[in-house]
Motif scaffolding. Structure first.
Motif, PDB file in Angstrom:
ATOM      1  N   LYS A  51       0.843  -1.178   0.000  1.00  0.00           N
ATOM      2  CA  LYS A  51       0.000   0.000   0.000  1.00  0.00           C
ATOM      3  C   LYS A  51       0.885   1.238   0.000  1.00  0.00           C
ATOM      4  O   LYS A  51       1.799   1.349   0.827  1.00  0.00           O
ATOM      5  CB  LYS A  51      -0.903   0.007   1.234  1.00  0.00           C
ATOM      6  N   ALA A  52       0.635   2.129  -0.951  1.00  0.00           N
ATOM      7  CA  ALA A  52       1.373   3.388  -1.011  1.00  0.00           C
ATOM      8  C   ALA A  52       0.458   4.505  -0.544  1.00  0.00           C
ATOM      9  O   ALA A  52      -0.651   4.664  -1.063  1.00  0.00           O
ATOM     10  CB  ALA A  52       1.836   3.652  -2.431  1.00  0.00           C
ATOM     11  N   ASN A  53       0.904   5.245   0.451  1.00  0.00           N
ATOM     12  CA  ASN A  53       0.182   6.423   0.944  1.00  0.00           C
ATOM     13  C   ASN A  53       0.892   7.657   0.404  1.00  0.00           C
ATOM     14  O   ASN A  53       2.040   7.917   0.775  1.00  0.00           O
ATOM     15  CB  ASN A  53       0.180   6.452   2.468  1.00  0.00           C
ATOM     16  N   ILE A  54       0.220   8.370  -0.485  1.00  0.00           N
ATOM     17  CA  ILE A  54       0.864   9.471  -1.209  1.00  0.00           C
ATOM     18  C   ILE A  54       0.179  10.784  -0.848  1.00  0.00           C
ATOM     19  O   ILE A  54      -1.036  10.919  -0.980  1.00  0.00           O
ATOM     20  CB  ILE A  54       0.758   9.243  -2.734  1.00  0.00           C
ATOM     21  N   HIS A  55       0.975  11.748  -0.404  1.00  0.00           N
ATOM     22  CA  HIS A  55       0.442  13.046   0.007  1.00  0.00           C
ATOM     23  C   HIS A  55       1.010  14.113  -0.925  1.00  0.00           C
ATOM     24  O   HIS A  55       2.222  14.262  -1.036  1.00  0.00           O
ATOM     25  CB  HIS A  55       0.849  13.300   1.460  1.00  0.00           C
ATOM     26  N   ILE A  56       0.126  14.820  -1.595  1.00  0.00           N
ATOM     27  CA  ILE A  56       0.550  15.822  -2.580  1.00  0.00           C
ATOM     28  C   ILE A  56       0.098  17.198  -2.118  1.00  0.00           C
ATOM     29  O   ILE A  56      -1.099  17.450  -1.933  1.00  0.00           O
ATOM     30  CB  ILE A  56      -0.032  15.496  -3.965  1.00  0.00           C
ATOM     31  N   LYS A  57       1.068  18.085  -1.912  1.00  0.00           N
ATOM     32  CA  LYS A  57       0.766  19.422  -1.385  1.00  0.00           C
ATOM     33  C   LYS A  57       1.189  20.487  -2.381  1.00  0.00           C
ATOM     34  O   LYS A  57       2.143  20.286  -3.141  1.00  0.00           O
ATOM     35  CB  LYS A  57       1.585  19.691  -0.110  1.00  0.00           C
ATOM     36  N   LEU A  58       0.550  21.622  -2.317  1.00  0.00           N
ATOM     37  CA  LEU A  58       1.032  22.793  -3.040  1.00  0.00           C
ATOM     38  C   LEU A  58       2.364  23.229  -2.449  1.00  0.00           C
ATOM     39  O   LEU A  58       2.545  23.180  -1.230  1.00  0.00           O
ATOM     40  CB  LEU A  58       0.021  23.941  -2.917  1.00  0.00           C
ATOM     41  N   LYS A  59       3.286  23.643  -3.326  1.00  0.00           N
ATOM     42  CA  LYS A  59       4.531  24.218  -2.823  1.00  0.00           C
ATOM     43  C   LYS A  59       4.208  25.439  -1.974  1.00  0.00           C
ATOM     44  O   LYS A  59       3.228  26.148  -2.245  1.00  0.00           O
ATOM     45  CB  LYS A  59       5.430  24.631  -3.997  1.00  0.00           C
ATOM     46  N   SER A  60       5.023  25.684  -0.965  1.00  0.00           N
ATOM     47  CA  SER A  60       4.777  26.880  -0.146  1.00  0.00           C
ATOM     48  C   SER A  60       4.953  28.103  -1.035  1.00  0.00           C
ATOM     49  O   SER A  60       5.843  28.147  -1.880  1.00  0.00           O
ATOM     50  CB  SER A  60       5.732  26.925   1.039  1.00  0.00           C
ATOM     51  N   GLY A  61       4.080  29.049  -0.872  1.00  0.00           N
ATOM     52  CA  GLY A  61       4.125  30.231  -1.734  1.00  0.00           C
ATOM     53  C   GLY A  61       3.122  30.165  -2.875  1.00  0.00           C
ATOM     54  O   GLY A  61       2.755  31.194  -3.426  1.00  0.00           O
ATOM     55  N   VAL A  62       2.673  28.959  -3.223  1.00  0.00           N
ATOM     56  CA  VAL A  62       1.660  28.836  -4.270  1.00  0.00           C
ATOM     57  C   VAL A  62       0.291  29.132  -3.664  1.00  0.00           C
ATOM     58  O   VAL A  62      -0.045  28.607  -2.601  1.00  0.00           O
ATOM     59  CB  VAL A  62       1.676  27.417  -4.893  1.00  0.00           C
ATOM     60  N   HIS A  63      -0.470  29.991  -4.326  1.00  0.00           N
ATOM     61  CA  HIS A  63      -1.788  30.351  -3.820  1.00  0.00           C
ATOM     62  C   HIS A  63      -2.719  29.140  -3.770  1.00  0.00           C
ATOM     63  O   HIS A  63      -2.658  28.264  -4.627  1.00  0.00           O
ATOM     64  CB  HIS A  63      -2.420  31.426  -4.718  1.00  0.00           C
ATOM     65  N   ASP A  64      -3.587  29.149  -2.772  1.00  0.00           N
ATOM     66  CA  ASP A  64      -4.517  28.039  -2.560  1.00  0.00           C
ATOM     67  C   ASP A  64      -5.936  28.620  -2.493  1.00  0.00           C
ATOM     68  O   ASP A  64      -6.461  28.880  -1.406  1.00  0.00           O
ATOM     69  CB  ASP A  64      -4.133  27.335  -1.254  1.00  0.00           C
ATOM     70  N   PRO A  65      -6.565  28.858  -3.649  1.00  0.00           N
ATOM     71  CA  PRO A  65      -7.882  29.511  -3.656  1.00  0.00           C
ATOM     72  C   PRO A  65      -8.941  28.726  -2.886  1.00  0.00           C
ATOM     73  O   PRO A  65      -9.768  29.321  -2.193  1.00  0.00           O
ATOM     74  CB  PRO A  65      -8.250  29.576  -5.142  1.00  0.00           C
ATOM     75  N   GLN A  66      -8.887  27.396  -2.982  1.00  0.00           N
ATOM     76  CA  GLN A  66      -9.869  26.586  -2.254  1.00  0.00           C
ATOM     77  C   GLN A  66      -9.702  26.774  -0.744  1.00  0.00           C
ATOM     78  O   GLN A  66     -10.685  26.922  -0.010  1.00  0.00           O
ATOM     79  CB  GLN A  66      -9.690  25.106  -2.627  1.00  0.00           C
ATOM     80  N   GLY A  67      -8.459  26.815  -0.301  1.00  0.00           N
ATOM     81  CA  GLY A  67      -8.191  27.052   1.114  1.00  0.00           C
ATOM     82  C   GLY A  67      -8.705  28.415   1.569  1.00  0.00           C
ATOM     83  O   GLY A  67      -9.234  28.555   2.666  1.00  0.00           O
ATOM     84  N   LYS A  68      -8.554  29.409   0.685  1.00  0.00           N
ATOM     85  CA  LYS A  68      -9.017  30.770   1.020  1.00  0.00           C
ATOM     86  C   LYS A  68     -10.541  30.796   1.171  1.00  0.00           C
ATOM     87  O   LYS A  68     -11.074  31.434   2.087  1.00  0.00           O
ATOM     88  CB  LYS A  68      -8.559  31.724  -0.098  1.00  0.00           C
ATOM     89  N   VAL A  69     -11.232  30.093   0.277  1.00  0.00           N
ATOM     90  CA  VAL A  69     -12.698  30.037   0.368  1.00  0.00           C
ATOM     91  C   VAL A  69     -13.124  29.375   1.673  1.00  0.00           C
ATOM     92  O   VAL A  69     -14.035  29.855   2.366  1.00  0.00           O
ATOM     93  CB  VAL A  69     -13.288  29.267  -0.847  1.00  0.00           C
TER      94      VAL A  69
END
Lengths: 83, 83
Positions: B3-21
């Motif tokens: 089983k592979a557990n893969i976590h994909i994040k935005l690089k720091s500094g990249v805007h996250d519009p969904q997070g802002k909403v």
């Protein structure tokens, strides 16, 4: 300041159409040994906690009311203290 | 089976519009002590591994070619053996 790491997954048994599309894509690309793909969501919240309150109840509310759909999703979280 | 557990994040500094909403929604609901929200994606893959190969290279390929956008995202993963 606290950091809450919140992981929201589909309940087992709930269909995951996005995961199915990714699985098909992987097979098209030759990754035939991949047998299943489940997708889920992950949120990192920075929370001010001046009075060192237990934030567990607040995060439960945030998950139940905003982040998760309790009908089809479950959530788990952990809290990190960055004081 | 692995089983592979893969976590994909935005690089720091990249805007996250969904997070802002989501942050705005939380403030509207009175959760004013939440100071930031970052969203990310999480994938669980079941992978057949009959010859006990090192799957690291394959998962790197899967992330680079399918799951992540290397321009704006970073990924990390761990592998569990379910033999």
């Amino acid at each position: 300041m606290c950091k809450a790491n919140i992981h929201i997954k589909l309940k087992s048994g709930v269909h995951d159409p996005q995961g199915k599309v990714i699985l098909n894509t992987l097979h098209t690309l030759g990754f035939d040994n991949v047998k299943s793909v489940r997708t889920s969501k992950y949120f990192e919240l920075e929370i001010e906690n001046e009075n060192n309150m237990d934030l567990t109840e607040q995060i439960d509310k945030i998950c139940d009311e905003v982040l998760a759909n309790p009908n089809i999703e479950i959530y788990e979280f952990n809290l990190e203290n960055h004081s």
